[in-house]
Design a protein around this motif. Sequence first.
Motif, short mmCIF file in Angstrom:
data_model
loop_
_atom_site.label_atom_id
_atom_site.label_comp_id
_atom_site.label_asym_id
_atom_site.label_seq_id
_atom_site.Cartn_x
_atom_site.Cartn_y
_atom_site.Cartn_z
N LYS A 122 53.72 38.88 54.61
CA LYS A 122 53.44 37.98 53.50
C LYS A 122 52.26 38.49 52.69
CE LYS A 122 54.89 33.32 54.43
NZ LYS A 122 54.42 31.99 54.68
N ALA A 123 52.37 38.37 51.40
CA ALA A 123 51.24 38.73 50.54
C ALA A 123 50.31 37.54 50.44
CB ALA A 123 51.75 39.10 49.15
N ARG A 124 49.02 37.82 50.41
CA ARG A 124 48.04 36.74 50.27
C ARG A 124 47.66 36.59 48.81
NH1 ARG A 124 43.05 37.53 53.96
NH2 ARG A 124 42.92 35.31 54.14
N ILE A 125 47.67 35.37 48.36
CA ILE A 125 47.25 35.07 47.00
C ILE A 125 45.76 34.74 47.04
CG2 ILE A 125 47.54 33.48 45.06
CD1 ILE A 125 50.44 33.13 45.95
N PRO A 126 44.99 35.39 46.17
CA PRO A 126 43.54 35.12 46.17
C PRO A 126 43.25 33.65 45.94
CG PRO A 126 44.07 36.97 44.73
CD PRO A 126 45.36 36.36 45.17
N LYS A 127 42.18 33.18 46.55
CA LYS A 127 41.76 31.80 46.44
C LYS A 127 41.51 31.45 44.96
CE LYS A 127 38.59 28.54 48.52
NZ LYS A 127 37.48 28.37 49.44
N GLY A 128 42.00 30.31 44.55
CA GLY A 128 41.80 29.88 43.18
C GLY A 128 42.87 30.36 42.22
N TYR A 129 43.79 31.16 42.72
CA TYR A 129 44.86 31.66 41.86
C TYR A 129 46.12 30.87 42.17
CZ TYR A 129 48.12 34.80 39.55
OH TYR A 129 49.09 35.33 38.73
N SER A 130 46.66 30.21 41.15
CA SER A 130 47.80 29.33 41.39
C SER A 130 49.14 30.02 41.18
CB SER A 130 47.71 28.09 40.49
OG SER A 130 47.79 28.48 39.14
N GLY A 131 49.10 31.31 40.87
CA GLY A 131 50.35 32.04 40.70
C GLY A 131 50.85 32.03 39.28
N GLY A 132 51.08 30.88 38.72
CA GLY A 132 51.60 30.79 37.37
C GLY A 132 50.53 30.63 36.32
N GLY A 133 49.32 30.36 36.74
CA GLY A 133 48.25 30.13 35.78
C GLY A 133 48.27 28.70 35.30
N SER A 134 47.12 28.10 35.21
CA SER A 134 47.06 26.71 34.78
C SER A 134 47.24 26.64 33.27
CB SER A 134 45.73 26.09 35.19
OG SER A 134 44.68 26.62 34.39
N PRO A 135 47.70 25.51 32.78
CA PRO A 135 47.87 25.36 31.34
C PRO A 135 46.56 25.58 30.58
CG PRO A 135 49.01 23.59 32.47
CD PRO A 135 48.22 24.35 33.52
N ASN A 136 45.44 25.19 31.16
CA ASN A 136 44.14 25.39 30.49
C ASN A 136 43.83 26.87 30.32
OD1 ASN A 136 43.69 22.66 30.20
ND2 ASN A 136 42.48 22.49 32.07
N ASN A 137 44.12 27.66 31.37
CA ASN A 137 43.88 29.09 31.28
C ASN A 137 44.77 29.75 30.23
OD1 ASN A 137 41.92 28.97 33.24
ND2 ASN A 137 43.25 29.70 34.89
N ILE A 138 46.01 29.31 30.17
CA ILE A 138 46.95 29.87 29.21
C ILE A 138 46.52 29.50 27.79
CG2 ILE A 138 49.34 29.78 28.38
CD1 ILE A 138 50.15 29.44 31.37
N GLN A 139 46.09 28.27 27.59
CA GLN A 139 45.62 27.84 26.27
C GLN A 139 44.36 28.61 25.86
OE1 GLN A 139 45.16 23.62 26.73
NE2 GLN A 139 47.33 23.19 26.32
N GLN A 140 43.48 28.81 26.82
CA GLN A 140 42.26 29.57 26.53
C GLN A 140 42.60 31.02 26.15
OE1 GLN A 140 39.43 29.77 29.74
NE2 GLN A 140 37.91 30.82 28.51
N LEU A 141 43.53 31.61 26.87
CA LEU A 141 43.96 32.97 26.56
C LEU A 141 44.60 33.03 25.18
CD1 LEU A 141 44.27 35.87 27.55
CD2 LEU A 141 46.43 35.20 28.60
#
Length: 117
Positions: free
Chosen positions: A2-21
């Motif tokens: 299994k691959a480990r996802i770094p802490k705080g990373y939700s995989g799809g990105g939060s809507p706030n992060n996408i809007q900021q980008l």
Amino acid sequence: MKARIPKGYSGGGSPNNIQQLARQAQKLQDDMEAASAELEAKEYDATAGGGAVKVTVTGKMELTKVEISPEVVDPEDVEMLSDLIMAAANEALRTASKEKEEKMENISGGLSIPGMF
């Protein structure tokens, strides 16, 4: 395995992060368009033959002025005059192009975005 996802990373990105980008991308595009308009309005001069020929181009890469010293106008050697004009024009165009490239690279941080400039 299994691959480990770094802490705080939700995989799809939060809507706030996408809007900021998206806001950052829009600001980058706006900055580049403003810089491009500013550069297109600028004029660049170059000379050849020790100042015998002077040309002016715009940031739009258009030749707007050619000044020729009377002492270089020799009806027997038109080819030399043509060469001086071409040399001065090419130098002015290189200067305009280089400044635009450098300014866009500074704005984008070296990021190459197709279609942006």
